[in-house]
Enzyme design. Sequence first.
Site, PDB file in Angstrom:
ATOM      1  N   ASP A   1      22.486  40.768 -20.619  1.00 42.41           N
ATOM      2  CA  ASP A   1      22.242  42.012 -20.397  1.00 42.41           C
ATOM      3  C   ASP A   1      21.911  42.859 -19.290  1.00 42.41           C
ATOM      4  O   ASP A   1      20.833  42.763 -19.057  1.00 42.41           O
ATOM      5  CB  ASP A   1      21.941  42.687 -21.743  1.00 42.41           C
ATOM      6  CG  ASP A   1      22.428  42.316 -22.869  1.00 42.41           C
ATOM      7  OD1 ASP A   1      23.790  42.797 -23.019  1.00 42.41           O
ATOM      8  OD2 ASP A   1      21.869  41.960 -23.850  1.00 42.41           O
TER       9      ASP A   1
ATOM     10  N   MET B   1      30.498  47.010 -29.246  1.00 42.65           N
ATOM     11  CA  MET B   1      29.174  47.124 -29.520  1.00 42.65           C
ATOM     12  C   MET B   1      28.933  47.713 -30.835  1.00 42.65           C
ATOM     13  O   MET B   1      29.754  48.477 -31.377  1.00 42.65           O
ATOM     14  CB  MET B   1      28.688  48.307 -28.859  1.00 42.65           C
ATOM     15  CG  MET B   1      28.543  47.819 -27.156  1.00 42.65           C
ATOM     16  SD  MET B   1      27.467  46.413 -26.837  1.00 42.65           S
ATOM     17  CE  MET B   1      25.843  46.873 -27.364  1.00 42.65           C
TER      18      MET B   1
ATOM     19  N   SER C   1      21.486  36.350 -26.615  1.00 44.11           N
ATOM     20  CA  SER C   1      21.120  37.215 -25.813  1.00 44.11           C
ATOM     21  C   SER C   1      19.904  37.008 -25.223  1.00 44.11           C
ATOM     22  O   SER C   1      18.875  37.216 -25.824  1.00 44.11           O
ATOM     23  CB  SER C   1      21.579  38.629 -26.346  1.00 44.11           C
ATOM     24  OG  SER C   1      21.011  39.619 -25.230  1.00 44.11           O
TER      25      SER C   1
ATOM     26  N   GLY D   1      20.416  38.466 -30.187  1.00 42.26           N
ATOM     27  CA  GLY D   1      19.226  38.273 -29.679  1.00 42.26           C
ATOM     28  C   GLY D   1      18.085  38.236 -30.519  1.00 42.26           C
ATOM     29  O   GLY D   1      17.615  37.138 -30.523  1.00 42.26           O
TER      30      GLY D   1
ATOM     31  N   MET E   1      26.160  46.804 -18.322  1.00 42.78           N
ATOM     32  CA  MET E   1      25.854  48.276 -18.848  1.00 42.78           C
ATOM     33  C   MET E   1      25.326  49.240 -17.854  1.00 42.78           C
ATOM     34  O   MET E   1      24.069  49.621 -17.438  1.00 42.78           O
ATOM     35  CB  MET E   1      24.826  48.192 -20.016  1.00 42.78           C
ATOM     36  CG  MET E   1      25.551  47.714 -21.294  1.00 42.78           C
ATOM     37  SD  MET E   1      24.040  47.110 -22.416  1.00 42.78           S
ATOM     38  CE  MET E   1      23.778  45.354 -21.884  1.00 42.78           C
TER      39      MET E   1
ATOM     40  N   GLY F   1      21.496  49.466 -25.013  1.00 43.11           N
ATOM     41  CA  GLY F   1      20.414  49.754 -24.489  1.00 43.11           C
ATOM     42  C   GLY F   1      19.253  48.823 -24.814  1.00 43.11           C
ATOM     43  O   GLY F   1      18.426  48.755 -24.019  1.00 43.11           O
ATOM     44  N   PHE F   2      19.046  48.596 -25.979  1.00 40.35           N
ATOM     45  CA  PHE F   2      17.840  47.929 -26.494  1.00 40.35           C
ATOM     46  C   PHE F   2      18.309  46.750 -27.450  1.00 40.35           C
ATOM     47  O   PHE F   2      19.385  46.797 -28.320  1.00 40.35           O
ATOM     48  CB  PHE F   2      16.889  48.690 -27.354  1.00 40.35           C
ATOM     49  CG  PHE F   2      16.567  49.685 -26.246  1.00 40.35           C
ATOM     50  CD1 PHE F   2      15.543  49.711 -25.288  1.00 40.35           C
ATOM     51  CD2 PHE F   2      17.148  50.893 -26.202  1.00 40.35           C
ATOM     52  CE1 PHE F   2      14.988  50.631 -24.654  1.00 40.35           C
ATOM     53  CE2 PHE F   2      16.945  52.022 -25.325  1.00 40.35           C
ATOM     54  CZ  PHE F   2      15.697  51.797 -24.479  1.00 40.35           C
ATOM     55  N   GLY F   3      17.623  45.521 -27.621  1.00 42.60           N
ATOM     56  CA  GLY F   3      17.597  44.638 -28.597  1.00 42.60           C
ATOM     57  C   GLY F   3      17.106  45.142 -29.642  1.00 42.60           C
ATOM     58  O   GLY F   3      16.358  46.019 -29.759  1.00 42.60           O
ATOM     59  N   GLY F   4      17.394  44.358 -30.883  1.00 45.03           N
ATOM     60  CA  GLY F   4      16.765  44.650 -32.285  1.00 45.03           C
ATOM     61  C   GLY F   4      17.037  45.747 -33.083  1.00 45.03           C
ATOM     62  O   GLY F   4      16.235  45.989 -33.757  1.00 45.03           O
TER      63      GLY F   4
ATOM     64  N   ASP G   1      28.241  42.692 -30.544  1.00 43.87           N
ATOM     65  CA  ASP G   1      27.044  42.943 -29.862  1.00 43.87           C
ATOM     66  C   ASP G   1      26.280  43.751 -30.499  1.00 43.87           C
ATOM     67  O   ASP G   1      26.665  44.943 -30.498  1.00 43.87           O
ATOM     68  CB  ASP G   1      27.278  42.999 -28.526  1.00 43.87           C
ATOM     69  CG  ASP G   1      26.107  42.901 -27.611  1.00 43.87           C
ATOM     70  OD1 ASP G   1      25.108  42.425 -28.094  1.00 43.87           O
ATOM     71  OD2 ASP G   1      26.052  43.023 -26.212  1.00 43.87           O
ATOM     72  N   GLY G   2      25.233  43.174 -30.938  1.00 42.85           N
ATOM     73  CA  GLY G   2      23.860  44.371 -31.695  1.00 42.85           C
ATOM     74  C   GLY G   2      23.848  44.107 -33.088  1.00 42.85           C
ATOM     75  O   GLY G   2      24.905  44.303 -34.135  1.00 42.85           O
ATOM     76  N   GLY G   3      22.654  43.598 -33.444  1.00 42.46           N
ATOM     77  CA  GLY G   3      22.255  43.744 -34.851  1.00 42.46           C
ATOM     78  C   GLY G   3      22.793  42.415 -35.408  1.00 42.46           C
ATOM     79  O   GLY G   3      23.087  42.493 -36.987  1.00 42.46           O
TER      80      GLY G   3
ATOM     81  N   MET H   1      21.290  46.014 -17.326  1.00 39.36           N
ATOM     82  CA  MET H   1      21.365  47.422 -17.543  1.00 39.36           C
ATOM     83  C   MET H   1      20.600  48.170 -16.249  1.00 39.36           C
ATOM     84  O   MET H   1      19.614  47.526 -15.630  1.00 39.36           O
ATOM     85  CB  MET H   1      20.196  47.880 -18.936  1.00 39.36           C
ATOM     86  CG  MET H   1      20.740  47.134 -20.149  1.00 39.36           C
ATOM     87  SD  MET H   1      19.682  47.643 -21.509  1.00 39.36           S
ATOM     88  CE  MET H   1      20.256  46.468 -22.693  1.00 39.36           C
TER      89      MET H   1
ATOM     90  N   HIS I   1      24.347  35.208 -23.153  1.00 42.86           N
ATOM     91  CA  HIS I   1      24.811  36.627 -22.933  1.00 42.86           C
ATOM     92  C   HIS I   1      23.922  37.240 -22.168  1.00 42.86           C
ATOM     93  O   HIS I   1      22.342  37.175 -22.486  1.00 42.86           O
ATOM     94  CB  HIS I   1      25.028  37.314 -24.420  1.00 42.86           C
ATOM     95  CG  HIS I   1      25.377  38.607 -24.144  1.00 42.86           C
ATOM     96  ND1 HIS I   1      26.791  38.896 -24.277  1.00 42.86           N
ATOM     97  CD2 HIS I   1      24.767  39.940 -24.254  1.00 42.86           C
ATOM     98  CE1 HIS I   1      26.693  40.381 -24.088  1.00 42.86           C
ATOM     99  NE2 HIS I   1      25.599  40.775 -24.389  1.00 42.86           N
TER     100      HIS I   1
ATOM    101  N   HIS J   1      27.056  41.075 -19.433  1.00 42.91           N
ATOM    102  CA  HIS J   1      27.452  42.437 -20.042  1.00 42.91           C
ATOM    103  C   HIS J   1      26.660  43.478 -18.876  1.00 42.91           C
ATOM    104  O   HIS J   1      25.950  43.806 -19.149  1.00 42.91           O
ATOM    105  CB  HIS J   1      26.906  42.460 -21.366  1.00 42.91           C
ATOM    106  CG  HIS J   1      27.191  43.517 -22.059  1.00 42.91           C
ATOM    107  ND1 HIS J   1      26.520  43.964 -23.311  1.00 42.91           N
ATOM    108  CD2 HIS J   1      27.984  44.629 -21.752  1.00 42.91           C
ATOM    109  CE1 HIS J   1      26.690  45.081 -23.602  1.00 42.91           C
ATOM    110  NE2 HIS J   1      27.952  45.679 -22.846  1.00 42.91           N
TER     111      HIS J   1
END
Length: 218
Positions: free
Chosen positions: A36, A138, A9, A198, A69, A143-146, A176-178, A38, A34, A67
């Site tokens: 993102d 998700m 990402s 990401g 959002m 909304g946010f990476g990390g 997607d996420g973490g 937003m 990927h 993606h």
Amino acid sequence: MKKVMIAPSILSADFSNLRQDIDMVEKAGADWLHIDVMDGHFVPNITIGPLVVKNIRKHTKLFFDVHLMITNPEKYWKSFKIAGADAIVFHQEVACDKVQLLKEIKESGLKAGISIKPKTPVETILELLPFIDIILIMTVEPGFGGQSFMDELLPKISGLRKIIDENKYNCLIEVDGGINLDTAKKCFNAGVDVLVSGNYIFASENPAKILQDLKSIS
Ligand code: DX5
Ligand code: ZN
């Protein structure tokens, strides 16, 4: 055994060196990229528009997994198609005619996907599944990476895997996420086809090795 695909990402890439970062993950064996998008409305953050997609399209052949959002995917998806998207993934939680939009995206020659937020049950997309190429689960609040992976969502992934297999739907499961090596393995065991990652890749000192490690779980 099925090979898992990795989609770095770019939200966590260095935007002042975007071309270089994309080149690096492409050479390291990334399967997709990927992207993102937003809008500051569907999620409390603003990121990438079609102009950036158009510019990076010139420098890579990677599959662009866009993606969205955003609150009005029906209004903006075509701009991303023109800019060079290969897949358009929008959210189940937005108010629009989703079957119609999925059909339009597919008829235009792109892959079409639906994403669901952590609190959105799989049951809400059952009737959409025959029209979906990619379902993006998700595993953090968008909304946010990390952010940290939500372990409690693993049964949602395996439940969806079962439904897709039993009905022989032609639909990939993407998470997607973490995602890191540990959570990637858990997701793979739950039946995931595509892993978005990401921060784990781009914040590492050796992103190419991280990408190879992720690829080697399957
Ligand atoms: C979050 C985005 C993700 C994000 C994942 O809303 O949809 O794609 O970039 O980043 P990591 O892997 O850092 O959680
Ligand atoms: Zn994403």
